[in-house]
Design a protein around this motif. Structure first.
Motif: not given
Lengths: 254, 254
Positions: B27-29, B31-42, B44-45, B63-72
């Motif tokens: 599941v982690q993989q 999810l991480e691929e979905a976050i990459l696809s959505l935000t362009g950022q790699t 680790t969740v 939880s994951f740390l990300i440099e993004s202005t995306i909202t919840c």
């Protein structure tokens, strides 16, 4: 020769419906192969209905003639040991030789489940249709009463439908909510191709204001499929129960 | 940099558990691929727990740390559009940068579902464990109280367990019946590898008379895994809820 009537439940996700096909796996084929494996005999199983790919059944009725001394309990436990986990034999009884699960069927009950939520639920993936637009189940329950009775349902039939007689009788139609699930339950003497999914789709259009809430009688009278709602997808549909006239019922228990 | 805490639900049937692996899909993989696809950022969740292959989650925290202005709201709807139907993001909130879903977890609740029937149900295929032997849920609810409290649970831990400290506190353990389903609900401050599945398996042995109903304290005291029941299979297990101390909770809503 013994005629066995069995009641099956199946999760239709992996199957192209009930009826045996050349190029896709159907429940009938899997069941006939299990009977061959259990008894050594090749039989044709008569099902009460063709269900579409992805449609489920809670109590599907089927019958088959076989030359065997196997008991009803032997059929239930023997077939269940041969069948995959998404098909189960719930009951078995001996019936008169002329019983036919399809031709003698006097009615059926279907259920359609909508998961009414903005957020998907992974446990309903193959077993409900998700629709986010808030559903007013009381309004739809009221509108659905216009389907009840004897009508020409040509407007609620897939354009692939080849039946000449499109008159059917709906015994009852109810819409209720259980938490995030909205459940449509309809029973009738027979259903045309995609008829349940088109009736539910028409109610969904009423919910969304695309069709007026008193328009069902006009749409039925028009006999025009394009006046109804969309055909909702198969994974929300369950064949709940199949009815037979009492005088064509079981010969004896076991 | 923003630290997002998300609550996930997943049907674990298709996955080799939560944690990313080299040779199997986790599941982690996904999810991480979905976050990459959505935000362009790699990213680790961090997950609150490793779940085993086939185990489900109703409210898994990550939880994951990300440099993004995306909202919840953007996280919830954006990730759900990228994720397959067996994984869903239920909630998202911003949390302090030092929040870690695993290290700060103060407790968890698990549920184990047994379909107690001679006849299989195709709709529970991947979501419950079937056991035909009639279960006396009242007797097991009483016996389960011996697990409650602070004990050394070495006897209830897979022999693969590498933890030095095998002392855990069980807050509550209840067994109840809903029709053909028997539901075991257990919460505690932490669980060893396979601990829930071995505790349930031990209760099942008590039900079947293979272990005496007052033997749990002796078995725990023995610290001997071979004294407990079998490890029941993964498909009946659900991670229901994850607890965090209030002072480590959310920074702000959105």
């Amino acid at each position: 020769m013994t005629n066995f009537r069995i009641i099956l439940a199946y999760n239709g996700t992996a199957y192209h419906g009930w009826q045996r096909q050349n190029n896709a796996l159907a429940v009938q084929q899997v069941l006939e192969e299990a009977i061959l494996s259990l008894t050594g005999q090749t039989v044709t199983v008569n099902g009460c209905s063709r269900t579409d790919a992805g449609v489920h059944a809670r109590r599907f009725c089927a019958s088959f003639l076989i030359e065997s001394t196997i008991t009803c309990r032997g059929i239930v436990f023997g077939l269940n040991s041969k069948l995959p986990d998404d098909i189960s034999v719930l009951e078995c009884e001996k019936v008169p030789l002329d019983f036919h699960a399809r031709y003698m069927c006097s009615g059926k009950e279907y259920e359609y489940i909508i998961h009414n939520s903005e957020i998907k639920n992974p446990f309903y993936k193959d077993t409900a249709y998700r629709s986010w637009f808030p559903i007013d189940e009381k309004k739809l329950d009221k509108a659905a009463q216009d389907f009840v009775g004897t009508h020409d349902f040509k407007a609620m039939c897939s354009t692939d439908c080849t039946k000449e007689n499109t008159v059917r009788t709906i015994f009852s139609f109810h819409v209720r909510r259980e938490g995030e699930l909205v459940i449509f339950t309809v029973s009738g003497d027979g259903f045309l191709y995609n008829m349940v999914r088109i009736m539910v789709g028409t109610l969904i259009f009423i919910n969304e204001g695309k069709i007026g809430e008193t328009q069902i009688p006009d749409i039925l009278a028009s006999k025009d499929r394009t006046r109804g709602g969309k055909t909702v997808p198969p994974q929300g549909l369950y064949l709940n129960e199949v009815y037979y006239d009492k005088d064509k019922g079981s010969e004896q228990g076991e």
